[in-house]
Design a protein around this motif. Sequence first.
Motif, PDB file in Angstrom:
ATOM      1  N   THR A 103      -4.314 -71.915 -28.920  1.00 41.70           N
ATOM      2  CA  THR A 103      -4.074 -72.952 -29.916  1.00 41.70           C
ATOM      3  C   THR A 103      -5.314 -73.761 -30.260  1.00 41.70           C
ATOM      4  O   THR A 103      -5.267 -74.591 -31.156  1.00 41.70           O
ATOM      5  CB  THR A 103      -2.983 -73.907 -29.410  1.00 41.70           C
ATOM      6  OG1 THR A 103      -3.412 -74.497 -28.164  1.00 41.70           O
ATOM      7  CG2 THR A 103      -1.673 -73.171 -29.197  1.00 41.70           C
ATOM      8  N   VAL A 104      -6.417 -73.518 -29.552  1.00 44.16           N
ATOM      9  CA  VAL A 104      -7.648 -74.253 -29.847  1.00 44.16           C
ATOM     10  C   VAL A 104      -8.191 -73.814 -31.202  1.00 44.16           C
ATOM     11  O   VAL A 104      -8.087 -72.636 -31.590  1.00 44.16           O
ATOM     12  CB  VAL A 104      -8.693 -74.025 -28.736  1.00 44.16           C
ATOM     13  CG1 VAL A 104     -10.015 -74.694 -29.070  1.00 44.16           C
ATOM     14  CG2 VAL A 104      -8.156 -74.537 -27.411  1.00 44.16           C
ATOM     15  N   CYS A 105      -8.760 -74.755 -31.933  1.00 43.90           N
ATOM     16  CA  CYS A 105      -9.308 -74.464 -33.255  1.00 43.90           C
ATOM     17  C   CYS A 105     -10.370 -73.375 -33.171  1.00 43.90           C
ATOM     18  O   CYS A 105     -11.162 -73.334 -32.229  1.00 43.90           O
ATOM     19  CB  CYS A 105      -9.898 -75.741 -33.839  1.00 43.90           C
ATOM     20  SG  CYS A 105     -10.650 -75.520 -35.462  1.00 43.90           S
ATOM     21  N   GLU A 106     -10.378 -72.488 -34.158  1.00 41.90           N
ATOM     22  CA  GLU A 106     -11.298 -71.350 -34.141  1.00 41.90           C
ATOM     23  C   GLU A 106     -12.757 -71.785 -34.217  1.00 41.90           C
ATOM     24  O   GLU A 106     -13.646 -71.126 -33.673  1.00 41.90           O
ATOM     25  CB  GLU A 106     -10.969 -70.415 -35.309  1.00 41.90           C
ATOM     26  CG  GLU A 106     -11.737 -69.116 -35.291  1.00 41.90           C
ATOM     27  CD  GLU A 106     -11.522 -68.353 -34.000  1.00 41.90           C
ATOM     28  OE1 GLU A 106     -12.478 -67.740 -33.515  1.00 41.90           O
ATOM     29  OE2 GLU A 106     -10.395 -68.377 -33.464  1.00 41.90           O
ATOM     30  N   LYS A 107     -13.019 -72.884 -34.880  1.00 43.54           N
ATOM     31  CA  LYS A 107     -14.381 -73.399 -34.951  1.00 43.54           C
ATOM     32  C   LYS A 107     -14.880 -73.765 -33.561  1.00 43.54           C
ATOM     33  O   LYS A 107     -16.042 -73.486 -33.203  1.00 43.54           O
ATOM     34  CB  LYS A 107     -14.427 -74.613 -35.873  1.00 43.54           C
ATOM     35  CG  LYS A 107     -15.786 -75.273 -35.981  1.00 43.54           C
ATOM     36  CD  LYS A 107     -15.719 -76.480 -36.890  1.00 43.54           C
ATOM     37  CE  LYS A 107     -17.062 -77.193 -36.938  1.00 43.54           C
ATOM     38  NZ  LYS A 107     -17.015 -78.405 -37.791  1.00 43.54           N
ATOM     39  N   VAL A 108     -14.045 -74.375 -32.767  1.00 42.21           N
ATOM     40  CA  VAL A 108     -14.410 -74.729 -31.395  1.00 42.21           C
ATOM     41  C   VAL A 108     -14.626 -73.481 -30.562  1.00 42.21           C
ATOM     42  O   VAL A 108     -15.552 -73.402 -29.750  1.00 42.21           O
ATOM     43  CB  VAL A 108     -13.313 -75.636 -30.786  1.00 42.21           C
ATOM     44  CG1 VAL A 108     -13.648 -75.976 -29.340  1.00 42.21           C
ATOM     45  CG2 VAL A 108     -13.158 -76.905 -31.605  1.00 42.21           C
ATOM     46  N   TRP A 109     -13.776 -72.469 -30.769  1.00 41.45           N
ATOM     47  CA  TRP A 109     -13.920 -71.216 -30.023  1.00 41.45           C
ATOM     48  C   TRP A 109     -15.253 -70.537 -30.341  1.00 41.45           C
ATOM     49  O   TRP A 109     -15.961 -70.056 -29.450  1.00 41.45           O
ATOM     50  CB  TRP A 109     -12.767 -70.278 -30.373  1.00 41.45           C
ATOM     51  CG  TRP A 109     -11.726 -70.201 -29.303  1.00 41.45           C
ATOM     52  CD1 TRP A 109     -10.442 -70.673 -29.386  1.00 41.45           C
ATOM     53  CD2 TRP A 109     -11.852 -69.641 -28.010  1.00 41.45           C
ATOM     54  NE1 TRP A 109      -9.768 -70.428 -28.211  1.00 41.45           N
ATOM     55  CE2 TRP A 109     -10.619 -69.792 -27.339  1.00 41.45           C
ATOM     56  CE3 TRP A 109     -12.891 -69.033 -27.326  1.00 41.45           C
ATOM     57  CZ2 TRP A 109     -10.387 -69.355 -26.051  1.00 41.45           C
ATOM     58  CZ3 TRP A 109     -12.677 -68.583 -26.028  1.00 41.45           C
ATOM     59  CH2 TRP A 109     -11.437 -68.746 -25.408  1.00 41.45           C
ATOM     60  N   THR A 110     -15.596 -70.470 -31.612  1.00 43.88           N
ATOM     61  CA  THR A 110     -16.838 -69.796 -32.004  1.00 43.88           C
ATOM     62  C   THR A 110     -18.048 -70.518 -31.449  1.00 43.88           C
ATOM     63  O   THR A 110     -18.996 -69.884 -30.938  1.00 43.88           O
ATOM     64  CB  THR A 110     -16.912 -69.711 -33.539  1.00 43.88           C
ATOM     65  OG1 THR A 110     -15.731 -69.066 -34.040  1.00 43.88           O
ATOM     66  CG2 THR A 110     -18.136 -68.928 -33.975  1.00 43.88           C
ATOM     67  N   LEU A 111     -18.056 -71.845 -31.529  1.00 41.02           N
ATOM     68  CA  LEU A 111     -19.175 -72.607 -30.981  1.00 41.02           C
ATOM     69  C   LEU A 111     -19.268 -72.432 -29.470  1.00 41.02           C
ATOM     70  O   LEU A 111     -20.367 -72.301 -28.907  1.00 41.02           O
ATOM     71  CB  LEU A 111     -19.018 -74.081 -31.346  1.00 41.02           C
ATOM     72  CG  LEU A 111     -20.119 -75.029 -30.836  1.00 41.02           C
ATOM     73  CD1 LEU A 111     -21.486 -74.610 -31.375  1.00 41.02           C
ATOM     74  CD2 LEU A 111     -19.797 -76.469 -31.201  1.00 41.02           C
ATOM     75  N   ALA A 112     -18.112 -72.408 -28.794  1.00 46.77           N
ATOM     76  CA  ALA A 112     -18.123 -72.220 -27.345  1.00 46.77           C
ATOM     77  C   ALA A 112     -18.656 -70.847 -26.965  1.00 46.77           C
ATOM     78  O   ALA A 112     -19.392 -70.691 -25.974  1.00 46.77           O
ATOM     79  CB  ALA A 112     -16.713 -72.415 -26.794  1.00 46.77           C
ATOM     80  N   LEU A 113     -18.329 -69.820 -27.751  1.00 41.90           N
ATOM     81  CA  LEU A 113     -18.857 -68.489 -27.471  1.00 41.90           C
ATOM     82  C   LEU A 113     -20.372 -68.435 -27.679  1.00 41.90           C
ATOM     83  O   LEU A 113     -21.090 -67.779 -26.922  1.00 41.90           O
ATOM     84  CB  LEU A 113     -18.160 -67.457 -28.360  1.00 41.90           C
ATOM     85  CG  LEU A 113     -16.753 -67.039 -27.928  1.00 41.90           C
ATOM     86  CD1 LEU A 113     -16.133 -66.107 -28.959  1.00 41.90           C
ATOM     87  CD2 LEU A 113     -16.791 -66.371 -26.559  1.00 41.90           C
ATOM     88  N   HIS A 114     -20.852 -69.113 -28.700  1.00 40.74           N
ATOM     89  CA  HIS A 114     -22.306 -69.188 -28.910  1.00 40.74           C
ATOM     90  C   HIS A 114     -22.994 -69.867 -27.726  1.00 40.74           C
ATOM     91  O   HIS A 114     -24.039 -69.396 -27.238  1.00 40.74           O
ATOM     92  CB  HIS A 114     -22.616 -69.950 -30.198  1.00 40.74           C
ATOM     93  CG  HIS A 114     -22.590 -69.101 -31.421  1.00 40.74           C
ATOM     94  ND1 HIS A 114     -23.610 -68.233 -31.752  1.00 40.74           N
ATOM     95  CD2 HIS A 114     -21.667 -68.992 -32.415  1.00 40.74           C
ATOM     96  CE1 HIS A 114     -23.319 -67.617 -32.893  1.00 40.74           C
ATOM     97  NE2 HIS A 114     -22.152 -68.063 -33.304  1.00 40.74           N
ATOM     98  N   GLN A 115     -22.427 -70.962 -27.282  1.00 43.82           N
ATOM     99  CA  GLN A 115     -23.043 -71.709 -26.178  1.00 43.82           C
ATOM    100  C   GLN A 115     -23.017 -70.912 -24.873  1.00 43.82           C
ATOM    101  O   GLN A 115     -24.035 -70.813 -24.179  1.00 43.82           O
ATOM    102  CB  GLN A 115     -22.310 -73.041 -26.007  1.00 43.82           C
ATOM    103  CG  GLN A 115     -22.493 -73.992 -27.173  1.00 43.82           C
ATOM    104  CD  GLN A 115     -21.596 -75.208 -27.068  1.00 43.82           C
ATOM    105  OE1 GLN A 115     -20.614 -75.210 -26.333  1.00 43.82           O
ATOM    106  NE2 GLN A 115     -21.919 -76.248 -27.828  1.00 43.82           N
ATOM    107  N   THR A 116     -21.849 -70.358 -24.550  1.00 48.00           N
ATOM    108  CA  THR A 116     -21.766 -69.573 -23.309  1.00 48.00           C
ATOM    109  C   THR A 116     -22.592 -68.297 -23.392  1.00 48.00           C
ATOM    110  O   THR A 116     -23.089 -67.803 -22.369  1.00 48.00           O
ATOM    111  CB  THR A 116     -20.300 -69.231 -23.012  1.00 48.00           C
ATOM    112  OG1 THR A 116     -19.714 -68.596 -24.160  1.00 48.00           O
ATOM    113  CG2 THR A 116     -19.512 -70.482 -22.668  1.00 48.00           C
TER     114      THR A 116
END
Length: 368
Positions: A138-151
């Motif tokens: 349910t987390v916003c996709e924008k947050v998911w994409t940024l988190a994947l970039h960071q990790t």
Amino acid sequence: MEGLVLLNALATRLLFVLHSLVGVWRVTEVKKEPRYWLLALLNLLLFLETALTLKFKRGRGYKWFSPAIFLYLISIVPSLWLLEMHHETQYCSSQSEEMLQNTSSKEDFNQTMMSSEQTNGADDLIETAKVFVNNLSTVCEKVWTLALHQTFLLMLIIGRWLLPIGVGITRDQLSQLLLMFVGTAADILEFTSETLEEQNVRNSPALVHAILAIWTWSMLQFPLDLAVQHVVCPSSVTSRSFPSLFFCQYSADLWNIGISVFIQDGPFLVVRLILMTYFKVINQMLVFFAAKNFLVVVLQLYRLVVLALDVRASLQSQREGLKGRQNSPGQPVENRVSSGDCDGGAKEGLYIPLRVSSETSEDSHSTS
């Protein structure tokens, strides 16, 4: 010690595979098509590399290049491309994010209480895991994409640290390389998050593709170890021409300059200038980082000139030293004769004393 090397090699590659699988899972969740799970087959290359490294290198790394990092890039970069190009869900309002977080926390609490009353032991862990996965969805996709970039960038740095080093690199050089990677990762993350968030950029698919292509190109510096490895010049090279001595004596510095100018700061500067001049995208952070990239490129070119002048001065001092030794008055006569007179004048100079000495011996004999 050998067991620890094998453990580090296996554990690091397992982290790479798990992170790439998370990226593939997000792509399937966004696209709603199970066929994107085929991207997970890219990890087979990493499995093959792991088997070959364990068999032939005993888990050790290579001297100039890290195949594990390169194959990890191949497995995760396509997923990030697909997530960035799927921009319909990139923009999320803060109110919707807060509502999702509140509802997810309430559902988490209620479901964990119900599961704790009805089930015990392993069932509690299974229910908690299900709730955790549902909340992540349910987390916003924008947050998911940024988190994947960071990790992703953190995995590159931590993975390079955990991977066993090769024969040609020392711990000191590895620490220098990791410090360089930290600064590089921060600039790359700022580049993607700053440019792709602009509405004018999102409205141009060609520009999005160009930015992602530059981002992918900048990632190619992570598998390389050339920027910290100095080459020991043999004695024969030090007396050769300028290019041979220049590329041998300052190989690591030249690789560092080339990576900065042609792989990172140079392309980033070009993209930011195009955004500001052609697409009229101007903000405070964009101008600051464009100025930063410009200063880095200019300073790297200045350092290149300094290194070239240093090598030229070294060659000139060597030539002057050789001339001074050849023209020194303490040297024998034969050493001071030029090479063009070796066949003529030098031979005459050697035979004249012989003729004089023979005539003198004849006169002295006749006199006696």
